[in-house]
Write a protein that holds these residues in place. Structure first.
Motif, PDB file in Angstrom:
ATOM      1  N   VAL A  90     -13.168  -8.834   3.772  1.00 13.00           N
ATOM      2  CA  VAL A  90     -13.618  -8.266   2.485  1.00 13.00           C
ATOM      3  C   VAL A  90     -13.312  -6.768   2.466  1.00 13.00           C
ATOM      4  N   TRP A  91     -13.526  -6.093   3.604  1.00 14.25           N
ATOM      5  CA  TRP A  91     -13.212  -4.654   3.667  1.00 14.25           C
ATOM      6  C   TRP A  91     -11.722  -4.411   3.396  1.00 14.25           C
ATOM      7  N   PHE A  92     -10.855  -5.175   4.057  1.00 13.34           N
ATOM      8  CA  PHE A  92      -9.416  -4.946   3.866  1.00 13.34           C
ATOM      9  C   PHE A  92      -9.011  -5.250   2.420  1.00 13.34           C
ATOM     10  N   GLU A  93      -9.625  -6.272   1.833  1.00 12.91           N
ATOM     11  CA  GLU A  93      -9.304  -6.563   0.432  1.00 12.91           C
ATOM     12  C   GLU A  93      -9.759  -5.390  -0.452  1.00 12.91           C
ATOM     13  N   GLU A  94     -10.942  -4.878  -0.156  1.00 11.99           N
ATOM     14  CA  GLU A  94     -11.477  -3.753  -0.926  1.00 11.99           C
ATOM     15  C   GLU A  94     -10.606  -2.500  -0.721  1.00 11.99           C
ATOM     16  N   PHE A  95     -10.218  -2.269   0.535  1.00 14.52           N
ATOM     17  CA  PHE A  95      -9.332  -1.136   0.848  1.00 14.52           C
ATOM     18  C   PHE A  95      -8.048  -1.237   0.005  1.00 14.52           C
ATOM     19  N   ILE A  99      -8.634   1.262  -2.976  1.00 16.91           N
ATOM     20  CA  ILE A  99      -8.177   2.541  -2.400  1.00 16.91           C
ATOM     21  C   ILE A  99      -6.652   2.634  -2.491  1.00 16.91           C
ATOM     22  N   VAL A 100      -5.940   1.611  -1.975  1.00 18.73           N
ATOM     23  CA  VAL A 100      -4.469   1.685  -2.003  1.00 18.73           C
ATOM     24  C   VAL A 100      -3.949   1.591  -3.442  1.00 18.73           C
ATOM     25  N   VAL A 101      -4.459   0.627  -4.208  1.00 20.87           N
ATOM     26  CA  VAL A 101      -3.948   0.477  -5.581  1.00 20.87           C
ATOM     27  C   VAL A 101      -4.328   1.695  -6.431  1.00 20.87           C
ATOM     28  N   ALA A 102      -5.517   2.252  -6.184  1.00 16.24           N
ATOM     29  CA  ALA A 102      -5.892   3.467  -6.943  1.00 16.24           C
ATOM     30  C   ALA A 102      -4.918   4.600  -6.634  1.00 16.24           C
ATOM     31  N   ALA A 103      -4.422   4.646  -5.393  1.00  9.12           N
ATOM     32  CA  ALA A 103      -3.492   5.717  -5.016  1.00  9.12           C
ATOM     33  C   ALA A 103      -2.073   5.417  -5.505  1.00  9.12           C
ATOM     34  N   ALA A 104      -1.633   4.160  -5.367  1.00  6.32           N
ATOM     35  CA  ALA A 104      -0.242   3.821  -5.700  1.00  6.32           C
ATOM     36  C   ALA A 104      -0.052   3.558  -7.191  1.00  6.32           C
ATOM     37  N   GLY A 105      -1.137   3.185  -7.886  1.00  3.99           N
ATOM     38  CA  GLY A 105      -1.036   2.845  -9.307  1.00  3.99           C
ATOM     39  C   GLY A 105      -0.408   3.952 -10.148  1.00  3.99           C
ATOM     40  N   GLU A 133       0.663  13.217  -1.460  1.00  6.96           N
ATOM     41  CA  GLU A 133      -0.674  13.599  -1.000  1.00  6.96           C
ATOM     42  C   GLU A 133      -1.648  12.429  -0.890  1.00  6.96           C
ATOM     43  N   THR A 134      -1.639  11.528  -1.875  1.00  8.32           N
ATOM     44  CA  THR A 134      -2.698  10.506  -1.901  1.00  8.32           C
ATOM     45  C   THR A 134      -2.361   9.300  -1.032  1.00  8.32           C
ATOM     46  N   ILE A 135      -1.098   8.871  -1.083  1.00  8.41           N
ATOM     47  CA  ILE A 135      -0.730   7.641  -0.366  1.00  8.41           C
ATOM     48  C   ILE A 135      -0.576   7.854   1.154  1.00  8.41           C
ATOM     49  N   PRO A 136       0.058   8.955   1.628  1.00  5.63           N
ATOM     50  CA  PRO A 136       0.288   9.086   3.072  1.00  5.63           C
ATOM     51  C   PRO A 136      -0.937   8.903   3.978  1.00  5.63           C
ATOM     52  N   PRO A 137      -2.127   9.460   3.663  1.00  2.00           N
ATOM     53  CA  PRO A 137      -3.260   9.226   4.575  1.00  2.00           C
ATOM     54  C   PRO A 137      -3.659   7.755   4.682  1.00  2.00           C
ATOM     55  N   VAL A 164      -3.621  -6.659   1.637  1.00  2.00           N
ATOM     56  CA  VAL A 164      -3.044  -5.365   2.049  1.00  2.00           C
ATOM     57  C   VAL A 164      -1.536  -5.330   1.787  1.00  2.00           C
ATOM     58  N   ALA A 165      -0.844  -6.460   1.984  1.00  2.00           N
ATOM     59  CA  ALA A 165       0.614  -6.458   1.785  1.00  2.00           C
ATOM     60  C   ALA A 165       0.987  -6.362   0.310  1.00  2.00           C
ATOM     61  N   SER A 166       0.127  -6.893  -0.569  1.00  2.00           N
ATOM     62  CA  SER A 166       0.522  -7.000  -1.976  1.00  2.00           C
ATOM     63  C   SER A 166       0.982  -5.669  -2.598  1.00  2.00           C
ATOM     64  N   PRO A 167       0.222  -4.572  -2.476  1.00  2.00           N
ATOM     65  CA  PRO A 167       0.704  -3.328  -3.091  1.00  2.00           C
ATOM     66  C   PRO A 167       1.960  -2.752  -2.429  1.00  2.00           C
ATOM     67  N   PHE A 168       2.291  -3.221  -1.216  1.00  2.00           N
ATOM     68  CA  PHE A 168       3.547  -2.764  -0.595  1.00  2.00           C
ATOM     69  C   PHE A 168       4.762  -3.255  -1.391  1.00  2.00           C
ATOM     70  N   ALA A 169       4.602  -4.362  -2.126  1.00  2.00           N
ATOM     71  CA  ALA A 169       5.723  -4.804  -2.968  1.00  2.00           C
ATOM     72  C   ALA A 169       5.981  -3.770  -4.053  1.00  2.00           C
ATOM     73  N   ASN A 170       4.902  -3.183  -4.584  1.00  2.00           N
ATOM     74  CA  ASN A 170       5.081  -2.124  -5.591  1.00  2.00           C
ATOM     75  C   ASN A 170       5.760  -0.914  -4.968  1.00  2.00           C
ATOM     76  N   LEU A 171       5.374  -0.570  -3.731  1.00  2.00           N
ATOM     77  CA  LEU A 171       6.042   0.551  -3.054  1.00  2.00           C
ATOM     78  C   LEU A 171       7.516   0.219  -2.848  1.00  2.00           C
ATOM     79  N   GLY A 172       7.809  -1.057  -2.567  1.00  2.00           N
ATOM     80  CA  GLY A 172       9.206  -1.483  -2.411  1.00  2.00           C
ATOM     81  C   GLY A 172       9.989  -1.290  -3.700  1.00  2.00           C
ATOM     82  N   HIS A 173       9.395  -1.690  -4.826  1.00  2.00           N
ATOM     83  CA  HIS A 173      10.088  -1.517  -6.121  1.00  2.00           C
ATOM     84  C   HIS A 173      10.345  -0.028  -6.393  1.00  2.00           C
TER      85      HIS A 173
END
Ligand SMILES: N[C@@H](CCC(=O)N[C@@H](CS)C(=O)NCC(=O)O)C(=O)O
Length: 210
Positions: A90-95, A99-105, A133-137, A164-173
């Motif tokens: 649940v933590w990783f899904e929440e992260f 957190i990741v989607v808020a930064a990458a969105g 700034e937001t994504i690297p940490p 966790v992998a799902s938003p990496f597809a957006n980073l790939g695009h």
């Protein structure tokens, strides 16, 4: 069972990949956020994607949909029953979701969705702040905890990896340069290469002209 939304959304992609890993046939009806289509609205009253329908049962929110799918089809188990690992999943899904989607969105919106689909101009200051700034940490955090098995929990695929992998597809695009984070890069590439994700990501790339 119908999932409303576009898999360009990390939440929709996560939901569709989760269903595919369970061996479920989920129909994807493409809906955009904010769509006034009554069929979509009945499932997602606040017009966010994904929405979901199973007969007369309607619900929205990727985590709620995934909870339903796991309860309905417990095997293969993707949300660990072990109390600590369930909490970690649940933590990783929440992260990933908050957190990741808020930064990458903002990066994905400004560089791709806005200019390509909404006639908007890229706010380069917002995009650059996310990128530099937001994504690297967040990638630093992941880089330090990926086990050698290539799975975040129990040395097997769980919801944690799918989320966790799902938003990496957006980073790939976005052709985001992940070379500073080789473990995270290899980890995400391996999860996204699974058939559950690969077909979705290839379709998205075609839509984006890649
Ligand atoms: N917590 C929700 C978030 C859904 C969400 O925010 N989806 C975005 C697309 S990536 C959306 O529909 N945004 C439109 C809006 O917020 O009005 C979930 O996990 O499904």
């Amino acid at each position: 069972m119908i999932v409303y939304g576009s898999s360009l959304s990390p939440y929709v992609r996560k939901t569709l990949a989760f269903g595919a890993e369970k061996g479920l046939v989920l129909e994807n009806k493409v809906s955009v956020p904010g769509s006034p289509d009554p069929e979509f609205l009945a499932c997602s009253p606040f017009r966010k994607i994904p929405g979901f329908r199973d007969g007369d049962f309607q619900i929205s929110d990727s985590s709620a949909i995934i909870t339903y799918l796991e309860a309905l089809h417990p095997e293969p188990n993707l949300i660990p029953p072990d109390p600590k690992n369930r909490a970690r999943a649940v933590w990783f899904e929440e992260f990933a979701d908050t957190i990741v989607v808020a930064a990458a969105g903002p990066l994905f919106f400004n560089r791709i969705v806005g200019p390509r689909f909404m006639g908007a101009t890229c706010d380069e200051a917002v995009a650059a702040k996310a990128e530099n700034e937001t994504i690297p940490p967040l990638l630093d955090y992941l880089e330090g905890l990926i086990p050698t098995s290539g799975f975040l929990l129990e040395d097997r695929l769980t919801l944690a990896d799918i989320a966790v992998a799902s938003p990496f597809a957006n980073l790939g695009h976005l052709n985001f340069d992940l070379s500073r984070w080789p473990r995270a890069k290899a980890y995400a590439a391996a999860i996204l290469a699974r058939p559950s994700f690969a077909a979705l990501v290839a379709k998205e790339a075609r839509l984006l002209g890649g």
